[in-house]
Design a protein around this motif. Structure first.
Motif, PDB file in Angstrom:
ATOM      1  N   THR A 371      47.400  53.806  35.888  1.00 41.11           N
ATOM      2  CA  THR A 371      47.740  54.336  34.562  1.00 41.11           C
ATOM      3  C   THR A 371      46.483  54.488  33.722  1.00 41.11           C
ATOM      4  O   THR A 371      45.473  53.808  33.955  1.00 41.11           O
ATOM      5  N   ARG A 373      46.119  53.632  30.601  1.00 45.33           N
ATOM      6  CA  ARG A 373      45.856  52.416  29.824  1.00 45.33           C
ATOM      7  C   ARG A 373      44.985  51.444  30.607  1.00 45.33           C
ATOM      8  O   ARG A 373      44.009  50.898  30.080  1.00 45.33           O
ATOM      9  N   LEU A 374      45.322  51.225  31.881  1.00 48.07           N
ATOM     10  CA  LEU A 374      44.559  50.270  32.675  1.00 48.07           C
ATOM     11  C   LEU A 374      43.189  50.835  33.046  1.00 48.07           C
ATOM     12  O   LEU A 374      42.207  50.091  33.101  1.00 48.07           O
ATOM     13  N   THR A 412      45.076  42.402  32.825  1.00 50.46           N
ATOM     14  CA  THR A 412      46.078  43.090  31.993  1.00 50.46           C
ATOM     15  C   THR A 412      47.032  43.952  32.815  1.00 50.46           C
ATOM     16  O   THR A 412      47.899  44.615  32.234  1.00 50.46           O
ATOM     17  N   GLU A 413      46.939  43.965  34.128  1.00 47.88           N
ATOM     18  CA  GLU A 413      47.810  44.820  34.940  1.00 47.88           C
ATOM     19  C   GLU A 413      49.267  44.364  34.855  1.00 47.88           C
ATOM     20  O   GLU A 413      49.574  43.170  34.879  1.00 47.88           O
ATOM     21  N   THR A 414      50.177  45.333  34.743  1.00 48.52           N
ATOM     22  CA  THR A 414      51.610  45.087  34.735  1.00 48.52           C
ATOM     23  C   THR A 414      52.254  45.828  35.901  1.00 48.52           C
ATOM     24  O   THR A 414      51.602  46.613  36.596  1.00 48.52           O
ATOM     25  N   ASP A 415      53.554  45.600  36.118  1.00 46.62           N
ATOM     26  CA  ASP A 415      54.260  46.331  37.173  1.00 46.62           C
ATOM     27  C   ASP A 415      54.232  47.833  36.918  1.00 46.62           C
ATOM     28  O   ASP A 415      54.210  48.639  37.859  1.00 46.62           O
ATOM     29  N   GLU A 416      54.245  48.214  35.654  1.00 39.40           N
ATOM     30  CA  GLU A 416      54.162  49.641  35.328  1.00 39.40           C
ATOM     31  C   GLU A 416      52.855  50.237  35.850  1.00 39.40           C
ATOM     32  O   GLU A 416      52.826  51.369  36.365  1.00 39.40           O
ATOM     33  N   ASP A 417      51.774  49.470  35.737  1.00 39.17           N
ATOM     34  CA  ASP A 417      50.494  49.943  36.258  1.00 39.17           C
ATOM     35  C   ASP A 417      50.516  50.046  37.775  1.00 39.17           C
ATOM     36  O   ASP A 417      49.945  50.975  38.355  1.00 39.17           O
ATOM     37  N   GLU A 470      51.488  36.327  44.150  1.00 37.51           N
ATOM     38  CA  GLU A 470      51.673  37.428  43.211  1.00 37.51           C
ATOM     39  C   GLU A 470      51.057  38.720  43.751  1.00 37.51           C
ATOM     40  O   GLU A 470      51.617  39.807  43.584  1.00 37.51           O
ATOM     41  N   ARG A 474      53.036  42.292  44.495  1.00 36.74           N
ATOM     42  CA  ARG A 474      52.659  43.613  43.984  1.00 36.74           C
ATOM     43  C   ARG A 474      52.444  44.609  45.127  1.00 36.74           C
ATOM     44  O   ARG A 474      52.764  45.798  44.978  1.00 36.74           O
ATOM     45  N   TYR A 583      40.817  44.089  26.741  1.00 32.24           N
ATOM     46  CA  TYR A 583      42.145  43.680  26.280  1.00 32.24           C
ATOM     47  C   TYR A 583      42.673  44.589  25.175  1.00 32.24           C
ATOM     48  O   TYR A 583      43.874  44.602  24.905  1.00 32.24           O
TER      49      TYR A 583
END
Length: 611
Positions: A371, A373-374, A412-417, A470, A474, A583
């Motif tokens: 993404t 953002r990342l 800062t990585e999320t599942d969306e990323d 984790e 992912r 961040y």
């Protein structure tokens, strides 16, 4: 070649690894030599001979009168078994002499998973592993390379670490060694004097103490040793040594070609990239010099392939001019020219068509994150539009294969990323369909993910690595969302990446673990044929060391880090500011747009880098 070696070579795989005698290898008269240097690479011949830094240092030292530098590589298991059975000590390829009789033994450290091979090679040479157990002036054990920026995990085994580029400082070490021998210095006297040479870290001259929670309390230098050792760089890159007369291997190696080094350093500021920070400041080589070096190297070696080497080849300003000049010679001489390390935001179809008009090999881009953002958080400075435009351009030009590299577990990585990676791969596939509505052949889109490893001297040096469980979750999440036969997904092994994080940010307590694992058979840990994760877990337990303490723990801003005794020229305050911007998902411009004040330009003459 001695008779015993001649007897055992038919019983091993790839005996050419161990014979020497290659074209352009340097053989000197022992009677004319007063300093012998063993240049060791702790991996196989095929890997080590592909390392340009090894070739440069080999040439630099062999240019010196009275100095003979020989190459040494880690023998594969079958050869090691034969050597131990027959009592053959580790030897230099040029002479066949045991390196235990050499004056200086230097190791190139480019990957943490090679640490056990360093111990294994010392043992194969019949030498004690620990510096304190080697009493005389020879041999002195030296180590350099990217991993030397955190020297602590190997500190008990190494006498001197070289920080930064070794062309000049290697000469200075040899000159000091000659003086020490002529004046009958002790080893301690030599090491104390070596610590006065900029760029040299002598671990025995620093006392380390710990707090009850296991973090570092204090690193105390002995009198005369610097509190912080700053790396060395080559000041005038145009005048630095390049191996035009390079060794031509007798057996196939990984990168069997002429490698032209365009520049050192990187104008980008990717916050995860140790090389990007450690190799600053940027220093470019003149295209006319490169043109002459490339042609001469091909003529001398007979190589039919040339590659342009740097951290980001497409950021070399006169790239098209250089390629045009090289192609004028390469095309009639049937020499291919390749351009690795291209960026998606400045991909040039015209350039790639000129370079690869004979054979269109696959293209590789590294968006790193799924993404925007990342990508902004890691300061990649590449947009989705950049990538899709470059892919569209390539597909329109006839390319039908593209590789995309990403990392999982970035801060800062999320599942969306994570799912953004699958989405981006699908968009690349749709781009191909738009460009080629009636394709004669399909397309191959290969997505590869590595597990993020926080490295010293980066903006993410304080960050934890996500846990192994984790990371695997992912990977599973991403795998389940990859669609289509044309999209292939590969992911990196989790166990070696976990250990890499431990070693990358380890302190001297990790040295006991490395030695314990080696004594129980660990070696070639980068190779699946030998790697045994359970053996490492047992070594951590035996030494009372928790690997998660190093891999999975967040560091505080004011924590004393094991590598704070070394400096790459980039200030710690700058790195912390970059972490804060991560961040906030705020990008920092590259060095050509705006000087970011990282501090590395102070290493350069006049305080201005070549960005």
């Amino acid at each position: 070649m001695n008779r015993t070696l001649e007897h055992i070579l038919p019983r091993v795989q790839k005996p050419a690894r161990y014979t020497g005698g290659e074209y352009n290898a340097v053989v000197k008269d022992r009677r004319q030599v007063d300093v012998r240097y063993a240049l060791c690479f702790p991996d196989t011949y095929e890997i080590g001979m592909s390392n340009l830094g090894m070739r440069i240092l080999y040439g630099v030292m062999n240019q010196m009168d009275g100095v003979w530098c020989e190459r040494v590589f880690a023998p594969w298991g079958d050869m090691e078994e034969e050597m131990r059975r027959e009592g053959i000590l580790l030897y230099g390829l040029e002479s066949g002499d045991s390196i235990a009789d050499f004056d200086l033994i230097g190791f190139s450290l480019g990957y943490e998973m090679a640490y056990t091979n360093v111990l294994n090679m010392l043992d194969l040479a019949g030498l004690p592993l620990r510096s304190e157990e080697r009493y005389g002036l020879s041999p002195i054990i030296i180590a350099g390379g990217t991993c030397a920026y955190n020297p602590e995990p190997l500190a008990p085994f190494v006498d001197i670490f070289v920080l930064g580029e070794g062309e000049d400082v290697s000469v200075e070490i040899i000159q000091l060694y000659r003086k020490a021998r002529e004046e009958c210095w002790s080893k301690d006297e030599f090491l104390a004097a070596a610590a006065q040479i900029p760029g040299l870290y002598v671990p025995s001259l620093y006392d380390v103490s710990y707090r009850p929670d296991g973090t570092l309390e204090r690193v105390t230098p002995h009198e005369g040793a610097p509190a912080v050792v700053t790396k060395r760089i080559v000041q005038d890159f145009d005048k630095s040594y390049f191996p035009v007369k390079t060794i031509v291997p007798s057996t196939e190696i990984v990168h069997d070609r002429v490698m032209l080094e365009l520049f050192r350093g990187c104008i980008r500021g990717c916050r995860f990239c140790q090389a990007g920070y450690a190799y600053r400041p940027v220093r470019s080589r003149d295209p006319e010099i490169l043109l002459k070096q490339g042609i001469e190297a091909c003529k001398d070696s007979g190589y039919q392939e040339m590659t342009l080497s740097s951290l980001s080849t497409s950021d070399y300003r006169p790239l098209e001019h250089l390629c045009d000049g090289l192609l004028d010679w390469c095309e009639p001489n049937r020499v291919s020219l390749s351009l690795p390390s291209l960026r998606a935001d400045n991909f040039s179809l015209g350039l790639m068509e000129r370079v690869q008009h004979v054979r269109k090999s696959g293209l590789t881009f590294a968006p790193e994150a799924g993404t925007q953002r990342l990508r902004d958080a890691i300061n990649k400075n590449v947009t989705e539009e950049d990538l899709l435009r470059s892919c569209r351009t390539a597909f329109s030009g006839g390319w039908s294969s593209v590789k995309l590299y990403f990392m999982l577990g970035l801060p800062t990585e999320t599942d969306e990323d994570v799912l953004g990676i699958a989405d981006l791969a699908e968009k690349v596939y749709k781009t191909w369909k738009e460009v080629t509505p009636n394709p004669r052949r399909g397309v191959t889109i290969t997505v590869s993910t590595a597990w993020f490893v926080p490295k010293p001297h980066t903006a993410f040096q304080w960050e934890p690595q996500i846990t192994m469980e984790e990371y695997q979750r992912r990977v599973k999440l991403l795998r389940e969302h990859m669609k289509g036969r044309s999209i292939k997904y590969n992911w990196h092994d989790s166990q070696t990446s976990f250990l890499e994080a431990v070693f990358a940010r380890g302190d001297r307590k990790v040295a006991d673990v490395i030695e314990t694992a080696w004594r129980h058979g660990a070696k070639f840990d980068a190779w699946s044929e030998y790697f045994d994760f359970d053996r490492w877990l047992a070594a951590f337990e035996a030494c009372g060391v928790d690997p998660a303490f190093y891999a999975n723990r967040t560091r505080e801003k004011d924590e004393l880090l094991p590598w704070d005794v070394t400096s790459v020229g980039v200030t710690k305050n700058f790195l912390w500011r970059e972490r804060e911007r991560a961040y906030e998902a705020v990008i920092t411009p590259d060095c050509r747009v705006q000087c970011t004040g990282c501090g590395a330009n102070k290493l350069y003459p006049g305080g201005k880098c070549d960005a």
